[in-house]
Design an enzyme around this catalytic site. Structure first.
Site: not given
Ligand code: IMP
Length: 447
Positions: A15, A18, A42-43, A226
């Site tokens: 977040d 990017k 989520g971009h 991420q």
């Molecule tokens: P997962 O990727 O859905 O397995 O989630 C694992 C961890 O990564 C959790 O804490 C999510 O909130 C975090 N996470 C996954 N994708 C994002 C992102 O795009 N931005 C911020 N945190 C993320």
């Protein structure tokens, strides 16, 4: 071999903004590729007041000139993809002929979500606070060598058998451990045959496509999702995502060799946020947190969850710079700090009273870390929408200088608002040089 590829990575917990950065740089690169994650990303990009949230398709697609690639390292939910294509087409953005999806990417199936949702709330499990998109279980199947790849969607016999066999196991596990209702293999098969026909035009061998482009000298921007601290190996394990978010993941996740990579650029907020569970040494609450959350609209673009908020964490940025080999830093959301009177910056950590250099491996040690802060005076005037470094108040420039010296990196770009043009490119920086003449237009002039 000419190095033609540049990697953009998040240097915090995701977040960092990017999406906007990639959208800006995409005008200079004929190719943009995602290499890991899935529709957990989520971009958010705002163009002319219109807000786009892209979860799976590289945000570079919003630039008419760039071709977008979903690499083999991504895990792909065909329904999410079809929805996103429809959203873009509705907004008048052409996707046909511009989007390429790896035939080797792994496919997310409904049972991955079922298992994840059930397991996250099961007693005795560490709650990760995932995005519930089935990302982790899909990577588990990939590494367990029982996954379904995009290329397998078109062999209907194989698809039917795969879903049938997988559900024998997943339904039994989900019912026994979590009391979940079973999923119907026939229904999933029918849905996936329909979805696969819709995505068929986009499927190709993207490793070959990207390598051929690189061999022709065409520049490729590799878009990380991420952030560094969510990396499966080097992040705040187990509170991480299930893929290699670091620059190193860009090679395995696309099939581009390390010798193709010219540089890696980090993106960081002027402060810190995190969604989901896990360590966050500089997390803060109270009035400043509320102010930053409100001004920065710090709510997850995928899940809508309020993000946790904290101060800029220099030790973590140094760690991210080391792991990614960052050459330059882009600082986003500077304007969010405009109203604060004092801004603490974490410059080091103490563990059991001793200053430490390394970032802890043991999850419990994170909770015992004490951040060491230096406090800087706020500028308390608006920086919103500024486009030149010299327009910034002196204290905002000092703040950025301090971040740069703490991170040991040059700052190449500063974002002062969500719109494309609310951006400062720092004159004389290596990023300004990279963006000098448009690579995309150089390329089309050559063709
Ligand atoms: P997962 O990727 O859905 O397995 O989630 C694992 C961890 O990564 C959790 O804490 C999510 O909130 C975090 N996470 C996954 N994708 C994002 C992102 O795009 N931005 C911020 N945190 C993320």
């Amino acid at each position: 071999m000419d190095a033609t590829c540049v990697i953009i990575v998040g240097s915090q917990w995701g977040d960092e903004g990017k999406g906007k950065v990639v959208d800006l740089l995409a005008g200079h690169f004929p190719w943009i590729a995602r290499y890991q994650g899935g529709h957990n990303a989520g971009h958010t990009i705002v163009i002319g007041g219109q807000r786009f949230v892209l979860q799976l398709i590289p945000s570079g697609i919003l630039r008419g000139t760039a071709k977008a690639v979903i690499g083999n390292g991504v895990v792909m939910d065909p329904q999410a993809l079809v929805n996103e294509i429809a959203m873009l087409e509705k907004a008048g953005i052409a996707v046909q002929g511009k989007l390429f999806i790896s035939n080797r990417a792994h496919v997310i199936l409904p049972y991955h979500r079922m298992i994840e949702l059930a397991a996250e709330s099961a007693p005795g499990r560490i709650k990760i606070g995932s995005t519930s998109r089935g990302i982790g279980p899909t990577y588990e199947d990939k590494m367990g060598r029982r996954g379904l790849r995009v290329c397998d969607l078109f062999n209907h016999e194989l698809l039917r058998t795969h879903i049938h066999n997988a559900l024998l196991e997943k339904n039994a596990v989900a019912a026994a451990l979590y009391g979940s209702a079973p999923l119907d293999p026939g229904r999933i098969y029918e849905d996936y045959v329909g979805l696969s026909e819709q995505i068929r035009p986009y499927i190709t061998d993207t490793a070959l496509l990207l390598n051929q482009a690189a061999a022709r000298g065409e520049a490729i921007l590799l878009e990380g999702a991420q952030g560094a601290l969510l990396d499966i190996d080097h992040g705040t394990y187990p509170f991480v995502t299930s893929s290699s978010t670091l620059a190193g993941g860009a090679c395995t996740g696309t099939g581009l060799a390390p010798t193709r990579i010219a540089s890696a650029i980090g993106v960081s907020k002027a402060y810190c946020t995190r969604v989901g569970e896990g360590p966050f040494p500089t997390e803060t609450g109270g009035e400043p947190a509320q102010e930053m959350r409100r001004r920065g609209n710090e709510f997850g673009s995928v899940t809508g969850r309020p993000r946790r908020v904290g101060w800029f964490d220099a030790p973590l940025l140094r760690y991210a710079a080391m792991l990614n080999g960052l050459s330059s830093l882009i600082v986003t959301k500077l304007d969010v700090l405009d109203t604060l009177a004092r801004i603490p910056v974490c410059v080091g950590y103490r563990l059991d009273g001793k200053l430490i250099d390394a970032v802890p491996a043991v999850a419990a040690d994170w909770d015992r870390l004490e951040p060491v802060y230096e406090e800087l005076p706020g500028w308390q005037s608006s920086t919103e929408g500024m486009t030149e470094e010299r327009q910034l108040p002196a204290r905002a420039r000092d703040y950025l200088k301090f971040l740069a010296s703490q991170a040991g990196l040059e700052i190449g770009m500063i974002s002062t608002g969500p719109e494309r043009d609310q951006t400062i490119t720092v004159a004389g920086s290596s990023l300004a040089q990279l963006l000098g003449p448009s690579r995309a237009s150089t390329q089309s002039a050559k063709n």
